[in-house]
Design an enzyme around this catalytic site. Structure first.
Site, short mmCIF file in Angstrom:
data_model
loop_
_atom_site.label_atom_id
_atom_site.label_comp_id
_atom_site.label_asym_id
_atom_site.label_seq_id
_atom_site.Cartn_x
_atom_site.Cartn_y
_atom_site.Cartn_z
N LYS A 259 0.81 -1.21 0.00
CA LYS A 259 0.00 0.00 0.00
C LYS A 259 0.85 1.28 0.00
O LYS A 259 2.06 1.23 0.20
CB LYS A 259 -0.94 -0.02 1.20
CG LYS A 259 -1.78 -1.28 1.28
CD LYS A 259 -2.55 -1.54 -0.01
CE LYS A 259 -3.53 -2.70 0.09
NZ LYS A 259 -2.93 -4.01 0.29
C1 LIG Z 1 -9.11 -3.05 -1.98
C2 LIG Z 1 -8.57 -3.74 -0.77
N1 LIG Z 1 -9.38 -3.94 0.29
C3 LIG Z 1 -8.94 -4.53 1.41
C4 LIG Z 1 -7.64 -4.99 1.52
C5 LIG Z 1 -7.24 -5.72 2.74
O1 LIG Z 1 -6.23 -5.12 3.45
P1 LIG Z 1 -5.24 -5.99 4.40
O2 LIG Z 1 -4.31 -6.72 3.51
O3 LIG Z 1 -4.59 -4.93 5.23
O4 LIG Z 1 -6.09 -6.87 5.21
C6 LIG Z 1 -6.77 -4.78 0.44
C7 LIG Z 1 -5.34 -5.18 0.46
O5 LIG Z 1 -4.85 -6.15 0.70
C8 LIG Z 1 -7.24 -4.18 -0.74
O6 LIG Z 1 -6.46 -4.00 -1.80
#
Ligand SMILES: Cc1ncc(COP(=O)(O)O)c(C=O)c1O
Length: 440
Positions: free
Chosen positions: A213
């Protein structure tokens, strides 16, 4: 042929056909925030370790990293409330529970998303309903309008690949139709539209600080809301189901706030990393945005190459260049030729891909959705009588024609946050060189 003509011919011939590649060194890893980890992160994390106080709510010498992160986040982006959590996936589950979404409810989700967006709905006991995307690669407002039905409780707008799409329009539809709007800003920390930060258009916004990210603490996330009532529930839900006292102890006395928590607190170590990273976020996104828009400007005239629509370029954070080709075969050959020109990252990175290689970002590539899997023996939520309205919902390829088409014909180039002017120039040269032959 003269020597110089032969050299020219060799340089112009595609590398995939035996010509000289535009570059032979790999591009940097795509991980935007990771490149910027340095002394500032080390200093703040060290403070937490030296204070022996890694828990956010109490400890011998609390450094208030998560508190400071939340306050600076609100100030920077104009949110009323922000709460650090352990991941974006947890943040989505918290959002569903905060809005009391459960069996009998339906949440509209786009077909270009991430698996976490669907799993949050399914684990809440609700039903995801697929909505098609538009030329912004995000929810198509017309399809949102069409798909809102008697069971729809919320719309999940996912700001994909670094930039928001037609979010103001989707927010207006949600207001008019009386459904909640959740914004998934996991891929768009620092983004805005017409000067308004992502996460402020809807009822709840969520962010992720996972490694890929715009800013990262390895893992981590944030939930934002402008509503006091939701914030109180969000705080309880992210923890053990109850609010905390000023001393950081659980408070079970409020009968209005006795819930079931998901255990997704942010630790002070994560808070320290995030705090250092968020202070660099404007620099990180500026680097990606300016490189990307230089590339866009230099290739937008190429016949046969369509770039994703971004309604407000100033609000783009820049980590992805999305391109659309004539058909699937052209997309395959275009990407293979670019990679051969050296437009690729180090081994293990995903710098240059066809959209069909983009895994669980597409609904039809999520096996647990297509096969309607359950975490429990009773087959919930699909088998629940209150969800009988969704028996016919189909999640296999073919459910969303526009998504399927863009997945077929699309290509993706990640824009690293540390590209040099030479890297940018090589990317432009390679795209133009490949387009001359493949898109002719
Ligand atoms: C659009 C989107 N939503 C949710 C997530 C979930 O985030 P995390 O990996 O921090 O759980 C991600 C990334 O992995 C994502 O790209």
């Amino acid at each position: 042929m003269s020597d110089s003509a032969a050299l020219h011919e060799h340089a112009n011939r595609l590398a995939v056909e035996g010509g000289q590649p535009v570059r032979t060194t790999s591009l940097p890893w795509e991980l935007p925030g990771a490149h910027w980890i340095g002394d500032e992160e080390l200093e703040l994390v060290s403070r937490v370790i030296r204070a022996r106080s890694p828990f956010r709510f109490y400890g011998p010498d609390l450094q208030h990293m998560v508190d400071n992160l939340e306050q600076e986040w609100c100030t920077a982006f104009g949110h009323k409330h922000a709460l650090g959590v352990s991941s974006g996936t947890a943040a989505l589950s918290i959002a569903m529970a905060a809005l009391e979404i459960g069996p009998g409810d339906e949440v509209l989700v786009p077909g270009y998303l991430w698996v976490s967006c669907v799993s949050a709905v399914v684990r809440a006991g609700a039903i995801p309903r697929l909505v098609d995307i538009d030329d912004c690669f995000t929810l198509d407002p017309a399809d949102v309008e069409r798909k809102i039905g008697p069971h729809t409780r919320a719309v999940l707008m996912v700001h994909m690949s670094g930039a928001p799409g037609r979010v103001a329009e989707v927010a207006r539809i949600c207001r008019e139709r009386g459904v909640s709007l959740i914004e998934d800003c996991a891929q768009t920390a620092g983004a805005s539209q017409d000067g308004k930060a992502v996460g402020t258009f809807g009822d709840i916004g969520i962010f992720s600080f996972q490694l890929n990210k715009n800013m990262t603490s390895g893992d981590g996330g944030m939930v934002v809301t402008e509503r006091d009532d939701l914030y109180r529930r969000i705080v309880a839900l992210h923890d053990l189901g109850y609010p905390r006292t000023a001393q950081g102890r659980l408070d079970t006395s409020d009968v209005e706030c006795q819930l079931w928590g998901v255990g997704a607190r942010m630790s002070e170590l994560t808070g320290a990393m995030c705090l250092a990273q968020m202070r660099k976020l404007p620099l990180i996104t500026h680097a990606m945005r300016s490189a990307k828009w230089q590339i866009r400007a230099a290739v937008e005239d190429l016949p046969g190459l369509t770039l994703r629509t971004i309604p407000d370029p100033k609000g783009d954070t820049g980590p992805f260049l999305l391109m659309v080709l004539k058909d699937a075969d052209t997309a395959n050959r275009f990407v293979a030729a670019l990679r051969a020109e050296g437009i690729a990252g180090p081994p293990g990175s995903l710098a240059c891909l066809t959209m069909r290689e983009w895994g669980m970002h597409w609904y039809s590539n999520i096996p647990s959705l297509v096969n309607k899997r359950s975490n429990s023996r009773d087959g919930a939520p699909w088998s629940l009588p209150s969800n009988a309205f969704a028996t016919d919902y189909d999640y296999g390829i073919g459910a969303l024609p526009r998504c399927d088409d863009l997945q077929d014909r699309g290509a993706l180039l990640t824009i690293a946050s540390t590209l040099t002017p030479d890297d940018v120039s090589d990317i432009i040269t390679a795209i133009r060189k490949v387009a001359r032959v493949i898109l002719a």
